[in-house]
Structures are given as structure tokens and as C-alpha cells.
Design a protein around this motif. Structure first.
Motif, PDB file in Angstrom:
ATOM      1  N   ASP A 171       0.860  -1.180   0.000  1.00  0.00           N
ATOM      2  CA  ASP A 171       0.000   0.000   0.000  1.00  0.00           C
ATOM      3  C   ASP A 171       0.898   1.233   0.000  1.00  0.00           C
ATOM      4  OD1 ASP A 171      -1.975   1.898   0.304  1.00  0.00           O
ATOM      5  OD2 ASP A 171      -2.412   1.409   2.398  1.00  0.00           O
ATOM      6  N   VAL A 172       1.522   1.488  -1.157  1.00  0.00           N
ATOM      7  CA  VAL A 172       2.521   2.551  -1.263  1.00  0.00           C
ATOM      8  C   VAL A 172       1.836   3.886  -1.546  1.00  0.00           C
ATOM      9  CG1 VAL A 172       4.578   3.362  -2.468  1.00  0.00           C
ATOM     10  CG2 VAL A 172       4.248   0.917  -2.088  1.00  0.00           C
ATOM     11  N   ARG A 173       2.103   4.863  -0.693  1.00  0.00           N
ATOM     12  CA  ARG A 173       1.526   6.194  -0.862  1.00  0.00           C
ATOM     13  C   ARG A 173       2.631   7.163  -1.273  1.00  0.00           C
ATOM     14  NH1 ARG A 173      -3.386   6.117   2.010  1.00  0.00           N
ATOM     15  NH2 ARG A 173      -3.992   3.929   2.241  1.00  0.00           N
ATOM     16  N   LEU A 174       2.465   7.833  -2.406  1.00  0.00           N
ATOM     17  CA  LEU A 174       3.431   8.863  -2.778  1.00  0.00           C
ATOM     18  C   LEU A 174       2.705  10.163  -3.053  1.00  0.00           C
ATOM     19  CD1 LEU A 174       4.510   8.655  -6.437  1.00  0.00           C
ATOM     20  CD2 LEU A 174       3.423   6.662  -5.472  1.00  0.00           C
ATOM     21  N   THR A 175       3.414  11.253  -2.837  1.00  0.00           N
ATOM     22  CA  THR A 175       2.823  12.580  -3.005  1.00  0.00           C
ATOM     23  C   THR A 175       3.713  13.441  -3.883  1.00  0.00           C
ATOM     24  OG1 THR A 175       3.927  13.640  -1.118  1.00  0.00           O
ATOM     25  CG2 THR A 175       1.908  12.409  -0.651  1.00  0.00           C
ATOM     26  N   THR A 176       3.107  14.469  -4.450  1.00  0.00           N
ATOM     27  CA  THR A 176       3.841  15.488  -5.174  1.00  0.00           C
ATOM     28  C   THR A 176       3.202  16.831  -4.850  1.00  0.00           C
ATOM     29  OG1 THR A 176       4.782  16.054  -7.339  1.00  0.00           O
ATOM     30  CG2 THR A 176       2.451  15.412  -7.300  1.00  0.00           C
ATOM     31  N   ARG A 177       3.722  17.893  -5.441  1.00  0.00           N
ATOM     32  CA  ARG A 177       3.105  19.209  -5.266  1.00  0.00           C
ATOM     33  C   ARG A 177       3.052  19.882  -6.626  1.00  0.00           C
ATOM     34  NH1 ARG A 177       7.923  22.011  -1.715  1.00  0.00           N
ATOM     35  NH2 ARG A 177       9.580  21.913  -3.269  1.00  0.00           N
ATOM     36  N   TYR A 178       2.127  20.807  -6.797  1.00  0.00           N
ATOM     37  CA  TYR A 178       1.870  21.398  -8.106  1.00  0.00           C
ATOM     38  C   TYR A 178       1.961  22.917  -8.063  1.00  0.00           C
ATOM     39  CZ  TYR A 178      -0.180  16.799  -9.070  1.00  0.00           C
ATOM     40  OH  TYR A 178      -0.383  15.437  -9.216  1.00  0.00           O
ATOM     41  N   GLU A 179       2.459  23.483  -9.168  1.00  0.00           N
ATOM     42  CA  GLU A 179       2.397  24.922  -9.422  1.00  0.00           C
ATOM     43  C   GLU A 179       1.701  25.089 -10.773  1.00  0.00           C
ATOM     44  OE1 GLU A 179       3.281  27.271  -7.419  1.00  0.00           O
ATOM     45  OE2 GLU A 179       4.366  26.076  -5.916  1.00  0.00           O
ATOM     46  N   GLU A 180       0.640  25.882 -10.832  1.00  0.00           N
ATOM     47  CA  GLU A 180      -0.150  25.964 -12.058  1.00  0.00           C
ATOM     48  C   GLU A 180       0.571  26.669 -13.196  1.00  0.00           C
ATOM     49  OE1 GLU A 180      -4.084  27.462 -10.865  1.00  0.00           O
ATOM     50  OE2 GLU A 180      -4.769  25.400 -11.228  1.00  0.00           O
ATOM     51  N   ASP A 181       1.640  27.402 -12.884  1.00  0.00           N
ATOM     52  CA  ASP A 181       2.378  28.083 -13.962  1.00  0.00           C
ATOM     53  C   ASP A 181       3.666  27.349 -14.331  1.00  0.00           C
ATOM     54  OD1 ASP A 181       3.777  28.615 -11.671  1.00  0.00           O
ATOM     55  OD2 ASP A 181       4.092  30.743 -12.092  1.00  0.00           O
ATOM     56  N   ASP A 182       3.881  26.143 -13.771  1.00  0.00           N
ATOM     57  CA  ASP A 182       5.114  25.401 -14.042  1.00  0.00           C
ATOM     58  C   ASP A 182       4.852  23.906 -13.890  1.00  0.00           C
ATOM     59  OD1 ASP A 182       7.645  24.380 -14.316  1.00  0.00           O
ATOM     60  OD2 ASP A 182       8.469  25.320 -12.520  1.00  0.00           O
ATOM     61  N   PHE A 183       4.706  23.212 -15.011  1.00  0.00           N
ATOM     62  CA  PHE A 183       4.414  21.774 -14.965  1.00  0.00           C
ATOM     63  C   PHE A 183       5.651  20.932 -14.682  1.00  0.00           C
ATOM     64  CE2 PHE A 183       5.454  22.712 -19.398  1.00  0.00           C
ATOM     65  CZ  PHE A 183       6.359  21.728 -19.711  1.00  0.00           C
ATOM     66  N   THR A 184       6.850  21.516 -14.854  1.00  0.00           N
ATOM     67  CA  THR A 184       8.074  20.712 -14.739  1.00  0.00           C
ATOM     68  C   THR A 184       8.315  20.243 -13.307  1.00  0.00           C
ATOM     69  OG1 THR A 184       9.478  22.668 -14.413  1.00  0.00           O
ATOM     70  CG2 THR A 184       9.107  21.949 -16.671  1.00  0.00           C
ATOM     71  N   GLN A 185       7.988  21.066 -12.338  1.00  0.00           N
ATOM     72  CA  GLN A 185       8.270  20.744 -10.943  1.00  0.00           C
ATOM     73  C   GLN A 185       7.510  19.504 -10.492  1.00  0.00           C
ATOM     74  OE1 GLN A 185       6.716  22.870  -7.121  1.00  0.00           O
ATOM     75  NE2 GLN A 185       8.602  23.934  -7.683  1.00  0.00           N
ATOM     76  N   SER A 186       6.215  19.488 -10.764  1.00  0.00           N
ATOM     77  CA  SER A 186       5.405  18.362 -10.297  1.00  0.00           C
ATOM     78  C   SER A 186       5.783  17.070 -11.011  1.00  0.00           C
ATOM     79  CB  SER A 186       3.916  18.649 -10.509  1.00  0.00           C
ATOM     80  OG  SER A 186       3.581  18.647 -11.888  1.00  0.00           O
ATOM     81  N   LEU A 187       6.088  17.155 -12.302  1.00  0.00           N
ATOM     82  CA  LEU A 187       6.407  15.932 -13.045  1.00  0.00           C
ATOM     83  C   LEU A 187       7.696  15.307 -12.543  1.00  0.00           C
ATOM     84  CD1 LEU A 187       5.401  16.825 -16.703  1.00  0.00           C
ATOM     85  CD2 LEU A 187       4.164  15.450 -15.031  1.00  0.00           C
ATOM     86  N   MET A 188       8.726  16.117 -12.318  1.00  0.00           N
ATOM     87  CA  MET A 188       9.971  15.551 -11.812  1.00  0.00           C
ATOM     88  C   MET A 188       9.819  15.080 -10.377  1.00  0.00           C
ATOM     89  SD  MET A 188      12.245  15.095 -14.005  1.00  0.00           S
ATOM     90  CE  MET A 188      12.274  15.404 -15.770  1.00  0.00           C
ATOM     91  N   GLY A 189       9.008  15.776  -9.594  1.00  0.00           N
ATOM     92  CA  GLY A 189       8.724  15.302  -8.239  1.00  0.00           C
ATOM     93  C   GLY A 189       8.002  13.966  -8.258  1.00  0.00           C
ATOM     94  N   THR A 190       7.041  13.839  -9.165  1.00  0.00           N
ATOM     95  CA  THR A 190       6.304  12.580  -9.289  1.00  0.00           C
ATOM     96  C   THR A 190       7.217  11.448  -9.738  1.00  0.00           C
ATOM     97  OG1 THR A 190       4.242  13.748  -9.798  1.00  0.00           O
ATOM     98  CG2 THR A 190       4.381  11.440 -10.470  1.00  0.00           C
ATOM     99  N   LEU A 191       8.077  11.720 -10.706  1.00  0.00           N
ATOM    100  CA  LEU A 191       8.999  10.689 -11.188  1.00  0.00           C
ATOM    101  C   LEU A 191       9.990  10.288 -10.101  1.00  0.00           C
ATOM    102  CD1 LEU A 191       9.523  12.157 -14.749  1.00  0.00           C
ATOM    103  CD2 LEU A 191       8.629   9.873 -14.264  1.00  0.00           C
ATOM    104  N   HIS A 192      10.467  11.251  -9.347  1.00  0.00           N
ATOM    105  CA  HIS A 192      11.386  10.958  -8.236  1.00  0.00           C
ATOM    106  C   HIS A 192      10.720  10.008  -7.236  1.00  0.00           C
ATOM    107  CE1 HIS A 192      14.590  12.066  -5.256  1.00  0.00           C
ATOM    108  NE2 HIS A 192      13.623  11.752  -4.395  1.00  0.00           N
ATOM    109  N   GLU A 193       9.513  10.358  -6.813  1.00  0.00           N
ATOM    110  CA  GLU A 193       8.830   9.522  -5.820  1.00  0.00           C
ATOM    111  C   GLU A 193       8.435   8.166  -6.401  1.00  0.00           C
ATOM    112  OE1 GLU A 193       9.027  10.348  -2.808  1.00  0.00           O
ATOM    113  OE2 GLU A 193       9.726  12.389  -3.224  1.00  0.00           O
ATOM    114  N   THR A 194       8.195   8.104  -7.709  1.00  0.00           N
ATOM    115  CA  THR A 194       7.886   6.821  -8.341  1.00  0.00           C
ATOM    116  C   THR A 194       9.071   5.867  -8.227  1.00  0.00           C
ATOM    117  OG1 THR A 194       6.337   7.857  -9.882  1.00  0.00           O
ATOM    118  CG2 THR A 194       7.185   5.692 -10.486  1.00  0.00           C
TER     119      THR A 194
END
Length: 495
Positions: free
Chosen positions: A243-266
Motif C-alpha cells: 500500500d505505497v503512498r506517494l505525493t507530489t506538489r503542483y504549481e499551475e504556472d510550471d508543470f516541470t516541478q510536479s512531473l519531476m517530483g512525481t517521477l522521483h517519488e515513483t
């Protein structure tokens, strides 16, 4: 029932309790209202004390002694499991229940204060609670130091990277410290000559960003039947392997931050999901340590996801989701965007070249906090001074400086070095995987990640804690942890 079998049952029950704590911690960080902090702190403190009581039950020491006398009857995995049981028991038995409870309460409260203090840039609000956490962590380090015969810092480090020492880190970091400043100047000069990227401009709705993140997670092999993605102030991975829980954070004017955060946690999450099922609930079935854990997140985020083959795979997906046909939406510009290097303030947004300098800063400061050479009240000034020495920038606010991370409010002194140890290991591992899979670049460009993930699963993930970090790396890559593969990778990618 043999002593070893009795121990297995007891540690399985402790793992179940750990799972409950992990779920509560995830809820605490992602969706709990501020008003629930005190009650949740009480719950987590009680569970921490209950686990401590289980770990330090008087009969546990006798069972460990008895099982170790009959070690010849055990398999290699069982022997490794017994070693990990003993290590866990030593950490728990060194500390009394009152200190465990006090630390749990103090860190829970400090984390909640940190959220608002960082947002409002008020270090003075954080100071009293952070002083308490540091004081209690000093006590924890002192009792473990005496129990283990280690330095206080090494005793804390062993919680996150078993067997690693401050001296080993200093040796590895001194080489990076000698290499990186001049290399950074060279990279920035080359970047200026080649021309910087054009930043994509627009508003990128959070649902769209999440959808792309989920697409990448699916392609990499994340099992959504045993995990989920959510939002938090600070990206992290928690839960248990099933039951793996991962999180990210988002900025509506910058998609790069959330995507790399998501990939890191993945990367973290895949390691957890691939741990051997037959050893669930046993110490030997846990991830080896945070250096290998961080190697998996950084391998996905840095080695893989910023590579040219991955960017060729990702480009049409990103263009379809976010593109507007402007000058920013060319492949060459996307590559410049994800290979951009700069002297920034924020660790989690740092590029591969400057990231180790952010960690060296924290490594030096947390040692000074632990030995009392640096007072918590003087942390902001010391942070700014050291950042200028290493990166030649000084943050304009404490929110961009010493309050940017949750680790110290959470009592995690000794954790930070594992990020760069992980970066070094990631370079070694990715090179070994590339050597073992001749057409890896072509597979990645097609969006076929199974060959890489199967190799990682076999050579890293499924080893769990059956071997030491260096033993796992030696078997997988041919050498123990070092810095040369990382340095070679930086030179190849950025010069």
C-alpha cells in the motif's frame, strides 16, 4: 516453536504496527486539518511507545541470543534476517520509552508549526519547537552513541544507512567538493554559449499535470492496485510495500516541478513494490537503506527521465498536454529545459550538478547542530553564509533558506547525506544496467521500461536487506560505492 520462529512472529506484529503508523503519517501530511494535529500527535506517540515496548520486551534479548546460538540451521536469508533483528533491537533498547514518546510528540508538533512558519517566512515561530527537537535528538544520539560505541552522528546515521560512517561520507564528499565548483563554472560557460532555454509560459491546470504524471507512473510499472498519488507540502513516499503512498506538489504556472517530483517519488515507490513478497513483515525484507532508496528515485528522476531517449519519449506527451505551438515547444528547447543548470536556493528543484552542494551544506550544518557548535537560533545566518561559499548565492528569505526542508523539524538528522550517496549509487547502477541491456536507449525512447525495471528488480530491489549496500552494489555494478561513475556521467551530459 524455535527461537527464530518466535522472533519472526514478533517482528511480523511489529511490522503491522509500523504499517498503521505509516498510514497515519501519510494522512497527517496530506489531508488532516490543522486542528487535528494535537490528537494525531497523541495517537502517533502512543503507537510509537507500543512498538518500543514490543521491541524491548525482556524476553526478546534471550530469544536473539538463543537463535544466534543455532545460526547454523538457518538459510542465508534467515541469517541476514536475524542480523537485522539484532540491529533493530539494539537501536530500540538503547532508548527509554519516555524519550521515544517525547520525540514523537515534539516532531509531530514541530512539523505542523513548520508548515505555517515556512509559508509566512517566520523563523521565530519555528525556533522554540525546533530547539526542542534538536535537543531531544542530541539526547537520542548520546544514548545510542554510548550503546553502539559510535560517534553521536554515526549512531544517527546508522538509522538511515546501516554501517555507513561520517568518515566515509567526508571522503566521498571531499572529492565532489574539489570537483564541482570548477565544473559548475565550465557548465555555466558552455550553457551561456549554447543559449539558454525558453521557458514555456501558460497556465497548466493541476488535473492535467496529474494525468500526465499518472501516465508516466503507469509506463514505469507502478501498480495502482497497491498504491496511489496525492498532494502534500513536501513530496514524499510512505505506506508499506502492499500500500505505497506517494505525493507530489503542483504549481499551475510550471508543470516541470510536479512531473519531476512525481517521477522521483515513483522511483522510491517501485523499490517498495518490488521488495520480495516472501519476506514481507521481516527486517530482511525491508529496503537496505536510504542510500539505495535514494539511488532508485534519483535513477528515475535524473539518470533516466532527463536522458535524451526519455525526453524523446516524453516530448509528444508533454506537447499534447501542455504545448501551445510557441517557440518553447521544440525538442531541443525541452532538452535545454531539463538539462538547465543554475545556482539556485531550493534543494528539491536543484539540477544534478548543484544538488550535491546543497547536501554538503546540510551535512556540515546538521553535524554542527548535533555537537552544539551551532545554536538553532544562529541557523539562518550560518545557512546563508555556507550557501554563498558553496553556490555563490544567498537566499533572500528563510523560507528559501533554512526552513525549506521538513527533515530537521521531523528529527531526521543524519538523513541528508543519503541523497548524494544515492546520486553516486544511481550513476553506478544505471551504467551497469546500460552495459547489461545493449539496446536500453532504444527501449526507453519507445516508452518500453520493462527491461530496465526487471534488471533493477533482480539486481537491487529483490535483494532487500539480505546484503549490505556495498555488497549489493558490488554484485550489481562490480564495485562498491564511489564517485567516479557520477563524475563521468556529469561530464558526459553537461560538457
Amino acid at each position: 516453536m524455535s527461537a527464530y520462529e518466535d522472533l519472526q512472529n514478533r517482528f511480523a506484529r511489529m511490522a503491522t504496527l509500523d504499517g498503521a503508523v505509516a498510514t497515519l503519517s501519510w494522512d497527517y501530511a496530506t489531508m488532516m486539518p490543522n486542528g487535528g494535529a494535537e490528537a494525531r500527535s497523541d495517537q502517533m506517540a502512543l503507537l510509537g511507545v507500543l512498538k518500543h515496548e514490543m521491541q524491548t520486551a525482556p524476553e526478546l534479548s534471550d530469544l536473539l541470543d538463543e537463535a544466534e546460538e543455532d545460526v547454523r540451521s538457518l538459510s542465508n536469508w534467515q541469517k541476514a534476517n536475524l542480523q537485522e533483528m539484532r540491529r533493530n533491537w539494539r537501536h530500540a533498547s538503547a532508548v527509554d520509552a519516555d524519550l521515544v514518546e517525547a520525540l514523537s510528540r515534539a516532531t509531530s508538533e514541530c512539523e505542523m508549526i513548520w508548515r505555517s512558519a515556512r509559508q509566512e517566512n517566520r523563523f521565530s515561530d519555528l525556533l522554540p519547537s525546533l530547539e526542542e527537537v534538536v535537543s531531544l535528538t542530541q539526547k537520542l544520539a548520546a544514548v545510542k552513541s554510548e550503546a553502539f560505541g559510535l560517534s553521536p552522528y554515526d549512531a544517527l546515521l546508522d538509522q538511515y544507512e546501516p554501517g555507513c560512517t561520517e568518515q566515509k561520507i567526508e571522503t566521498l564528499f571531499s572529492g565532489l567538493k574539489a570537483f564541482l565548483p570548477n565544473f559548475l563554472d565550465q557548465v555555466l560557460d558552455k550553457q551561456d554559449k549554447d543559449g539558454t532555454y525558453i521557458k514555456p509560459k501558460g497556465m497548466y491546470p493541476i488535473p492535467n499535470q496529474k494525468e500526465v504524471g499518472l501516465e508516466f507512473m503507469t509506463a514505469l510499472g507502478f501498480d495502482f492496485n497497491h498504491g496511489r498519488l496525492d498532494i502534500s507540502h513536501h513530496p514524499f513516499t510512505g505506506g508499506i510495500p502492499d500500500d505505497v503512498r506517494l505525493t507530489t506538489r503542483y504549481e499551475e504556472d510550471d508543470f516541470t516541478q510536479s512531473l519531476m517530483g512525481t517521477l522521483h517519488e515513483t522511483g522510491h515507490a517501485l523499490y517498495e513494490q518490488h521488495l520480495p513478497k516472501e519476506w514481507r513483515g521481516q527486517p530482511v525484507g525491508d529496503a537496505r537503506g536510504m542510500a539505495l532508496h535514494e539511488s532508485q528515485s534519483l535513477l528515475v528522476e535524473m539518470q533516466l527521465s532527463r536522458s535524451e531517449p526519455f525526453l524523446r519519449y516524453a516530448y509528444p506527451i508533454l506537447e499534447r498536454a501542455f504545448g501551445n505551438g510557441g517557440d518553447a515547444w521544440t525538442f531541443d528547447n525541452l532538452k535545454k529545459l531539463y538539462h538547465h543548470v543554475e545556482r539556485g536556493f531550493i534543494r528539491v528543484d536543484a539540477d544534478e550538478v548543484t544538488y550535491p552542494l546543497h547536501i554538503i551544506l546540510r551535512f556540515d550544518l546538521e553535524r554542527a547542530l548535533l555537537d552544539g557548535g551551532l545554536k538553532v537560533a544562529d541557523l539562518p545566518g550560518a545557512w546563508n553564509d555556507e550557501m554563498y561559499k558553496l553556490l555563490r548565492v544567498s537566499p533572500p528569505t528563510d523560507s528559501l533558506g533554512c526552513m525549506q526542508d521538513i527533515h530537521w523539524p521531523g528529527g531526521a538528522i543524519g538523513y541528508f547525506p543519503t541523497y548524494t550517496l544515492g546520486a553516486l549509487a544511481a550513476a553506478q547502477i544505471f551504467k551497469a544496467a546500460s552495459d547489461a541491456i545493449p539496446d536500453l536507449d532504444q527501449q526507453i525512447e519507445k516508452g518500453s521500461f520493462q527491461p530496465l525495471m526487471n534488471w533493477l528488480k533482480t539486481n537491487i530491489h529483490e535483494k532487500a536487506s539480505s546484503l549490505t549496500t556495498d555488497e549489493i552494489l558490488l554484485e550489481a555494478t562490480g564495485s562498491e560505492l564511489g564517485s567516479q561513475a557520477f563524475i563521468d556521467h556529469l561530464i558526459s551530459r553537461y560538457l
